[in-house]
Design an enzyme around this catalytic site. Sequence first.
Site, PDB file in Angstrom:
ATOM      1  N   GLU A 289     103.177  60.269  30.900  1.00 20.52           N
ATOM      2  CA  GLU A 289     103.757  61.605  30.837  1.00 20.52           C
ATOM      3  C   GLU A 289     104.098  62.143  32.226  1.00 20.52           C
ATOM      4  O   GLU A 289     105.142  62.786  32.407  1.00 20.52           O
ATOM      5  CB  GLU A 289     102.792  62.553  30.117  1.00 20.52           C
ATOM      6  CG  GLU A 289     102.604  62.267  28.625  1.00 20.52           C
ATOM      7  CD  GLU A 289     101.640  61.115  28.303  1.00 20.52           C
ATOM      8  OE1 GLU A 289     100.993  60.578  29.240  1.00 20.52           O
ATOM      9  OE2 GLU A 289     101.534  60.748  27.119  1.00 20.52           O
TER      10      GLU A 289
ATOM     11  N   ARG B 190      98.872  65.986  30.925  1.00 20.19           N
ATOM     12  CA  ARG B 190      98.787  64.919  31.932  1.00 20.19           C
ATOM     13  C   ARG B 190      99.822  65.078  33.038  1.00 20.19           C
ATOM     14  O   ARG B 190      99.700  64.486  34.095  1.00 20.19           O
ATOM     15  CB  ARG B 190      99.032  63.561  31.245  1.00 20.19           C
ATOM     16  CG  ARG B 190      97.897  63.073  30.396  1.00 20.19           C
ATOM     17  CD  ARG B 190      97.197  61.940  31.117  1.00 20.19           C
ATOM     18  NE  ARG B 190      95.955  61.590  30.488  1.00 20.19           N
ATOM     19  CZ  ARG B 190      95.718  60.439  29.877  1.00 20.19           C
ATOM     20  NH1 ARG B 190      96.679  59.524  29.804  1.00 20.19           N
ATOM     21  NH2 ARG B 190      94.556  60.186  29.360  1.00 20.19           N
TER      22      ARG B 190
ATOM     23  N   LYS C  21      98.779  43.446  15.308  1.00 20.04           N
ATOM     24  CA  LYS C  21      98.542  44.766  14.736  1.00 20.04           C
ATOM     25  C   LYS C  21      98.801  44.709  13.234  1.00 20.04           C
ATOM     26  O   LYS C  21      99.795  44.134  12.804  1.00 20.04           O
ATOM     27  CB  LYS C  21      99.458  45.782  15.431  1.00 20.04           C
ATOM     28  CG  LYS C  21      98.952  47.204  15.386  1.00 20.04           C
ATOM     29  CD  LYS C  21      99.672  48.077  16.411  1.00 20.04           C
ATOM     30  CE  LYS C  21      99.255  49.535  16.242  1.00 20.04           C
ATOM     31  NZ  LYS C  21      99.740  50.392  17.310  1.00 20.04           N
TER      32      LYS C  21
HETATM   33  C1  LIG Z   1      98.124  60.380  26.856  1.00 23.88           C
HETATM   34  C2  LIG Z   1      98.511  59.906  25.492  1.00 23.88           C
HETATM   35  N1  LIG Z   1      99.823  59.768  25.177  1.00 23.88           N
HETATM   36  C3  LIG Z   1     100.185  59.347  23.953  1.00 23.88           C
HETATM   37  C4  LIG Z   1      99.251  59.057  23.009  1.00 23.88           C
HETATM   38  C5  LIG Z   1      99.651  58.664  21.596  1.00 23.88           C
HETATM   39  N2  LIG Z   1      99.207  57.330  21.266  1.00 23.88           N
HETATM   40  C6  LIG Z   1      98.114  57.080  20.520  1.00 23.88           C
HETATM   41  S1  LIG Z   1      97.810  55.469  20.289  1.00 23.88           S
HETATM   42  C7  LIG Z   1      99.177  55.047  21.161  1.00 23.88           C
HETATM   43  C8  LIG Z   1      99.540  53.601  21.315  1.00 23.88           C
HETATM   44  C9  LIG Z   1      98.507  52.884  22.052  1.00 23.88           C
HETATM   45  O1  LIG Z   1      98.906  51.555  22.180  1.00 23.88           O
HETATM   46  P1  LIG Z   1      97.842  50.447  22.536  1.00 23.88           P
HETATM   47  O2  LIG Z   1      96.959  50.947  23.608  1.00 23.88           O
HETATM   48  O3  LIG Z   1      98.562  49.185  22.795  1.00 23.88           O
HETATM   49  O4  LIG Z   1      96.970  50.354  21.224  1.00 23.88           O
HETATM   50  P2  LIG Z   1      97.336  49.675  19.822  1.00 23.88           P
HETATM   51  O5  LIG Z   1      97.610  50.828  18.881  1.00 23.88           O
HETATM   52  O6  LIG Z   1      98.531  48.799  19.978  1.00 23.88           O
HETATM   53  O7  LIG Z   1      96.121  48.941  19.450  1.00 23.88           O
HETATM   54  C10 LIG Z   1      99.854  56.164  21.630  1.00 23.88           C
HETATM   55  C11 LIG Z   1     101.107  56.162  22.399  1.00 23.88           C
HETATM   56  C12 LIG Z   1      97.899  59.205  23.363  1.00 23.88           C
HETATM   57  N3  LIG Z   1      96.912  58.965  22.496  1.00 23.88           N
HETATM   58  N4  LIG Z   1      97.567  59.618  24.603  1.00 23.88           N
END
Ligand SMILES: Cc1ncc(C[n+]2csc(CCOP(=O)(O)OP(=O)(O)O)c2C)c(N)n1
Length: 623
Positions: free
Chosen positions: A348, A376, A262
């Site tokens: 969630e 959710r 990242k």
């Molecule tokens: C249901 C939900 N909960 C929380 C979030 C907030 N959120 C956005 S991106 C993210 C991290 C996602 O991690 P990953 O899938 O590993 O993607 P990366 O950013 O590491 O590429 C979170 C927790 C969300 N978008 N949707």
Amino acid sequence: MEQLVDEVRERHIDVVSRIGGHFGASLGVAELTVALHVAFETPRDRLVWDTGHQAYIHKILTGRNDRLPTIRQHGGLAPFLTREESVYDTFGAGHAATSISAALGMAAGRDLLGHDEKVVAIIGDGSMGCGLAYEALNNAGHTDRDLIVVLNDNEMSIAPNVGAMNKYLTAMISNPAYNRLRAEVKGLLQKAPKSLGEVVGSVAGKMEVGVKHLFVPGMIFQELGFRYVGPVDGHDLGLLLDTLGRVREMKGPVLVHVLTRKGKGFRPAEDNPWRWHAASPFDKISGVGTTKAGGLPRYQKVFGKGVTELARQDPRIAVITAGMPDGTSSEIFEESFPDRHFDVGIAEGHGTTFAAGLATQGIRPVVAIYSTFLQRAYDSIIHDVALQDLSVVFCMDRAGVAGEDGPTHHGTFDIGYMLTIPGMTVTAPRNGSEMLALLRLGISLDQGPFSIRWPRASVPEEVPAVSEIPEVVYGTWEVLTEGSDVAILAVGSMVEPALEAARVLRREGVSATVVNCRFMKPYDREALSDVLERHDAVLTVEEGSVVNGFGAFLAREILDDPALPFPARFGTLGIPDHFISHGPRNVLLREIDLDAPGIAGRVRTLLGRGVLDSGVRISRETA
Ligand SMILES: Cc1ncc(C[n+]2csc(CCOP(=O)(O)OP(=O)(O)O)c2C)c(N)n1
């Protein structure tokens, strides 16, 4: 193509350094994005990006490079992916972990129609921890449909990733002890005699299954019915192209495990990917922020500090976050009470039921989840918390219009969904002090679930230590100004603009009562009765969906109560019945009349007064 990768990275850094936005995730998938668009025939082949915060480079490559500097801005490119914006955006998102389900649906649709395009879901390891992702894998694995899942594994969610799947993936690729063990077992097997006796044979058979787990990385996916390919270095463009080219021709469900970093290509983000998940404008050489911080703190920080202060006095308090320790500021609590802080991952529903479990043990769980993501968990709130009358406190950040993150992230629906739940106390504070007073009250009570909502905003005034904040009496409203022409019943973030509207109206000769309806359920019946006796016109104002919101709830309560006179004029103002786009929160609120001039305008309409009747020249500026 290597040059293209460099250029898109540079472009991404340049744009986000100027306007802010989601940052590290797109940098990590620069090679992967180029490789996917080369290896697959897009948009005929369907790329389904999960969540969409990592898709800036996808936007650059699909005709939106010129408009990238408008991303997240009002009228500009969407913050995530939307189907209206481009044919390359095959499925809109914003909430995590929808990609595999959607892609499987597309694959099934394709098969029904007899088409042959490829469908590829691209999902991060953080989102892979969501229940929805497993449900989809479980469903896809047994179907034999052609479906490709690319697992983008950077070991990060927003915060460092948590959970068993994360441990599994990490162990598979990086743990030296694991790798050594693999090597040792391999050596031992090579030395073992070829023919083993019967007894030894059955033991060896069992061993073999275990040993297979050591040799076939991604065994867990194989057993779910996917062919596992990887792990692949996601920054080796040649390897990616080669792998994806081969995968494109494979049949059945395939999972490609791609390892990325990242923030790749921007040193500060590589060193601290957590902080660089999203960025405010910064200097693109040093990484130092270029916007001035300062002013009053955000609600989330006040919450983080306040709950920590309360926990010093009350050992029962535990805080639960669903992958958002920074966004909710529960990380402040974690610093002091790591054992009482639970980051359950992007889960969630699970987090809510987990809180219910904690509550059965006499723990007092405080669930800190954004309003939009708590959607959710709706069934868990009803079935696991409310139905069992468990005392769980729900703290919903980003309630109301969330700003630049747009319609997937606006906290539009929580008032409606909380009000319908029997036994749920539904509250909204007008400022930071009241938020902490409500939090303290909610934690102290032993009478089922309690919810508090606050906006994505700074608190309107300084907040003292919790110990200095006066108590709020359960179920009470607060009459802030007394008038006679109209009563404005305002909820939470709308109290300050309602007061301002009352000042504007006063100059026009309209005297307004403003009530802080901090308890939506149970409401202050005595105060309501008093308001109805003294006013013919009542306007409710809330930063939540006007459909089945507080106003609608109250109207029905009044209609059903023979002792309460229904006012001659009754209006409800809230978020209208359509999805609100993205942009600065104040601009969006202005567009839907949820600001002082908007409220004043609604009062005029309610009273049948045109602006001209006021005798005062009114404009937004004078207001
Ligand atoms: C249901 C939900 N909960 C929380 C979030 C907030 N959120 C956005 S991106 C993210 C991290 C996602 O991690 P990953 O899938 O590993 O993607 P990366 O950013 O590491 O590429 C979170 C927790 C969300 N978008 N949707």
